[in-house]
Write a protein that holds these residues in place. Structure first.
Motif, PDB file in Angstrom:
ATOM      1  N   GLN A  17      -4.828  14.431   3.736  1.00  0.00           N
ATOM      2  CA  GLN A  17      -4.823  14.090   2.207  1.00  0.00           C
ATOM      3  C   GLN A  17      -5.524  12.727   1.950  1.00  0.00           C
ATOM      4  OE1 GLN A  17      -1.008  14.498   0.360  1.00  0.00           O
ATOM      5  NE2 GLN A  17      -1.712  13.262  -1.494  1.00  0.00           N
ATOM      6  N   THR A  18      -6.306  12.733   0.831  1.00  0.00           N
ATOM      7  CA  THR A  18      -7.040  11.529   0.414  1.00  0.00           C
ATOM      8  C   THR A  18      -6.005  10.792  -0.602  1.00  0.00           C
ATOM      9  OG1 THR A  18      -9.283  12.584   0.272  1.00  0.00           O
ATOM     10  CG2 THR A  18      -9.097  10.522  -0.973  1.00  0.00           C
ATOM     11  N   VAL A  19      -6.009   9.428  -0.071  1.00  0.00           N
ATOM     12  CA  VAL A  19      -5.034   8.624  -0.962  1.00  0.00           C
ATOM     13  C   VAL A  19      -5.599   7.586  -1.467  1.00  0.00           C
ATOM     14  CG1 VAL A  19      -2.916   9.414   0.644  1.00  0.00           C
ATOM     15  CG2 VAL A  19      -4.346   7.340   1.480  1.00  0.00           C
ATOM     16  N   ILE A  20      -6.696   6.997  -1.186  1.00  0.00           N
ATOM     17  CA  ILE A  20      -7.297   5.846  -1.637  1.00  0.00           C
ATOM     18  C   ILE A  20      -8.702   6.330  -1.371  1.00  0.00           C
ATOM     19  CG2 ILE A  20      -7.770   3.486  -1.463  1.00  0.00           C
ATOM     20  CD1 ILE A  20      -5.143   2.730  -0.819  1.00  0.00           C
ATOM     21  N   ILE A  21      -9.719   5.730  -2.754  1.00  0.00           N
ATOM     22  CA  ILE A  21     -10.959   5.844  -2.582  1.00  0.00           C
ATOM     23  C   ILE A  21     -11.432   4.512  -2.759  1.00  0.00           C
ATOM     24  CG2 ILE A  21     -13.076   6.772  -3.752  1.00  0.00           C
ATOM     25  CD1 ILE A  21     -11.517   9.070  -4.749  1.00  0.00           C
ATOM     26  N   LEU A  22     -12.489   4.006  -1.895  1.00  0.00           N
ATOM     27  CA  LEU A  22     -13.261   2.722  -1.933  1.00  0.00           C
ATOM     28  C   LEU A  22     -14.439   2.888  -2.634  1.00  0.00           C
ATOM     29  CD1 LEU A  22     -12.229   1.035   1.590  1.00  0.00           C
ATOM     30  CD2 LEU A  22     -11.169   0.723  -0.572  1.00  0.00           C
ATOM     31  N   GLU A  48     -18.522   6.048  -2.720  1.00  0.00           N
ATOM     32  CA  GLU A  48     -17.474   6.263  -2.697  1.00  0.00           C
ATOM     33  C   GLU A  48     -16.880   6.721  -1.586  1.00  0.00           C
ATOM     34  OE1 GLU A  48     -16.211   9.118  -6.134  1.00  0.00           O
ATOM     35  OE2 GLU A  48     -17.445   7.918  -7.456  1.00  0.00           O
ATOM     36  N   ILE A  49     -15.923   6.172  -1.107  1.00  0.00           N
ATOM     37  CA  ILE A  49     -15.694   6.397   0.322  1.00  0.00           C
ATOM     38  C   ILE A  49     -14.265   6.802   0.375  1.00  0.00           C
ATOM     39  CG2 ILE A  49     -15.161   5.459   2.870  1.00  0.00           C
ATOM     40  CD1 ILE A  49     -17.491   3.738   0.670  1.00  0.00           C
ATOM     41  N   PRO A  50     -13.949   8.154   0.486  1.00  0.00           N
ATOM     42  CA  PRO A  50     -12.338   8.446   0.559  1.00  0.00           C
ATOM     43  C   PRO A  50     -11.619   8.225   1.704  1.00  0.00           C
ATOM     44  CG  PRO A  50     -13.770  10.449   1.031  1.00  0.00           C
ATOM     45  CD  PRO A  50     -14.640   9.131   0.757  1.00  0.00           C
ATOM     46  N   LEU A  51     -10.471   7.625   1.882  1.00  0.00           N
ATOM     47  CA  LEU A  51      -9.654   7.312   2.596  1.00  0.00           C
ATOM     48  C   LEU A  51      -8.651   8.089   2.946  1.00  0.00           C
ATOM     49  CD1 LEU A  51      -9.323   3.220   2.441  1.00  0.00           C
ATOM     50  CD2 LEU A  51     -10.973   4.773   3.770  1.00  0.00           C
ATOM     51  N   GLU A  52      -8.371   8.848   3.982  1.00  0.00           N
ATOM     52  CA  GLU A  52      -7.229   9.940   4.240  1.00  0.00           C
ATOM     53  C   GLU A  52      -6.042   9.441   5.426  1.00  0.00           C
ATOM     54  OE1 GLU A  52      -9.546  13.061   5.926  1.00  0.00           O
ATOM     55  OE2 GLU A  52     -10.665  13.571   4.105  1.00  0.00           O
ATOM     56  N   VAL A  53      -4.787   9.880   4.775  1.00  0.00           N
ATOM     57  CA  VAL A  53      -4.031   9.758   6.098  1.00  0.00           C
ATOM     58  C   VAL A  53      -4.182  10.757   7.091  1.00  0.00           C
ATOM     59  CG1 VAL A  53      -2.230   8.552   4.319  1.00  0.00           C
ATOM     60  CG2 VAL A  53      -2.237  11.018   4.697  1.00  0.00           C
ATOM     61  N   MET A  54      -3.864  10.081   8.322  1.00  0.00           N
ATOM     62  CA  MET A  54      -3.850  11.005   9.744  1.00  0.00           C
ATOM     63  C   MET A  54      -2.681  11.698   9.822  1.00  0.00           C
ATOM     64  SD  MET A  54      -6.894  10.617  10.574  1.00  0.00           S
ATOM     65  CE  MET A  54      -7.482  10.236   8.942  1.00  0.00           C
ATOM     66  N   VAL A  55      -1.367  11.349   9.295  1.00  0.00           N
ATOM     67  CA  VAL A  55      -0.135  12.047   9.531  1.00  0.00           C
ATOM     68  C   VAL A  55       0.576  12.333   8.289  1.00  0.00           C
ATOM     69  CG1 VAL A  55       0.086  10.930  11.886  1.00  0.00           C
ATOM     70  CG2 VAL A  55       0.851   9.819   9.760  1.00  0.00           C
ATOM     71  N   ASP A  56       1.402  13.304   8.238  1.00  0.00           N
ATOM     72  CA  ASP A  56       2.469  13.698   7.268  1.00  0.00           C
ATOM     73  C   ASP A  56       3.289  12.234   7.054  1.00  0.00           C
ATOM     74  OD1 ASP A  56       1.098  15.885   7.141  1.00  0.00           O
ATOM     75  OD2 ASP A  56       2.949  17.167   8.009  1.00  0.00           O
ATOM     76  N   GLY A  57       3.761  12.229   5.840  1.00  0.00           N
ATOM     77  CA  GLY A  57       4.881  11.160   5.669  1.00  0.00           C
ATOM     78  C   GLY A  57       4.904  10.819   4.267  1.00  0.00           C
ATOM     79  N   LYS A  58       5.894   9.763   3.883  1.00  0.00           N
ATOM     80  CA  LYS A  58       6.124   9.513   2.727  1.00  0.00           C
ATOM     81  C   LYS A  58       5.662   7.877   2.437  1.00  0.00           C
ATOM     82  CE  LYS A  58      10.441   9.818   0.239  1.00  0.00           C
ATOM     83  NZ  LYS A  58      11.873   9.485   0.356  1.00  0.00           N
ATOM     84  N   VAL A  59       4.855   7.833   1.377  1.00  0.00           N
ATOM     85  CA  VAL A  59       4.665   6.365   0.961  1.00  0.00           C
ATOM     86  C   VAL A  59       5.568   5.409   0.910  1.00  0.00           C
ATOM     87  CG1 VAL A  59       3.061   5.125  -0.542  1.00  0.00           C
ATOM     88  CG2 VAL A  59       2.443   7.533  -0.052  1.00  0.00           C
ATOM     89  N   ALA A  60       5.595   4.342   1.803  1.00  0.00           N
ATOM     90  CA  ALA A  60       6.656   3.356   1.724  1.00  0.00           C
ATOM     91  C   ALA A  60       6.378   2.378   0.958  1.00  0.00           C
ATOM     92  CB  ALA A  60       6.970   2.949   3.169  1.00  0.00           C
ATOM     93  N   SER A  61       4.783   1.854   0.909  1.00  0.00           N
ATOM     94  CA  SER A  61       4.227   0.682   0.103  1.00  0.00           C
ATOM     95  C   SER A  61       2.967   0.782   0.015  1.00  0.00           C
ATOM     96  CB  SER A  61       4.679  -0.428   0.820  1.00  0.00           C
ATOM     97  OG  SER A  61       3.968  -0.732   2.125  1.00  0.00           O
ATOM     98  N   ILE A  62       2.615   0.331  -0.911  1.00  0.00           N
ATOM     99  CA  ILE A  62       1.097   0.262  -1.423  1.00  0.00           C
ATOM    100  C   ILE A  62       0.627  -1.232  -1.620  1.00  0.00           C
ATOM    101  CG2 ILE A  62      -0.764   0.959  -2.872  1.00  0.00           C
ATOM    102  CD1 ILE A  62       0.964   3.285  -3.721  1.00  0.00           C
ATOM    103  N   SER A  63      -0.217  -1.678  -0.727  1.00  0.00           N
ATOM    104  CA  SER A  63      -0.592  -3.163  -0.687  1.00  0.00           C
ATOM    105  C   SER A  63      -1.668  -3.695  -1.537  1.00  0.00           C
ATOM    106  CB  SER A  63      -0.655  -3.673   0.753  1.00  0.00           C
ATOM    107  OG  SER A  63       0.161  -3.260   1.528  1.00  0.00           O
ATOM    108  N   THR A  64      -2.083  -2.689  -2.366  1.00  0.00           N
ATOM    109  CA  THR A  64      -3.580  -2.710  -2.948  1.00  0.00           C
ATOM    110  C   THR A  64      -3.485  -2.298  -4.292  1.00  0.00           C
ATOM    111  OG1 THR A  64      -5.919  -3.108  -2.958  1.00  0.00           O
ATOM    112  CG2 THR A  64      -4.918  -0.988  -1.985  1.00  0.00           C
ATOM    113  N   ALA A  65      -4.452  -2.711  -5.247  1.00  0.00           N
ATOM    114  CA  ALA A  65      -4.459  -2.141  -6.430  1.00  0.00           C
ATOM    115  C   ALA A  65      -5.823  -1.798  -6.917  1.00  0.00           C
ATOM    116  CB  ALA A  65      -3.791  -2.947  -7.668  1.00  0.00           C
TER     117      ALA A  65
END
Length: 70
Positions: A27-32, A38-55
């Protein structure tokens, strides 16, 4: 905790998830934005978002931690 790191230097264009949201591998979670691309960044594993360190609008460097999954 699994960490998603920036794959290159650029500006955070979009953050597509919120803390507490369940995400699936691939799943794409952030786009740089870098060099007008535009560079989509995807998570490699299933999970729950614990924290986001950027805006949106932040400049990040290669290797910066952008979010963590639990």
């Amino acid at each position: 905790m699994k960490k998603l790191e920036a794959s290159m230097a650029g500006t955070v264009w979009k953050v597509l998830v919120e803390v507490g949201e369940e995400v699936k591998a691939g799943q794409t979670v952030i786009i740089l934005e870098s060099m007008k691309m535009e560079i989509p960044l995807e998570v490699m594993v299933d999970g729950k978002v614990a924290s986001i360190s950027t805006a949106e609008g932040d400049f990040v460097n290669d290797g910066d931690v952008l979010l963590e999954l639990e």
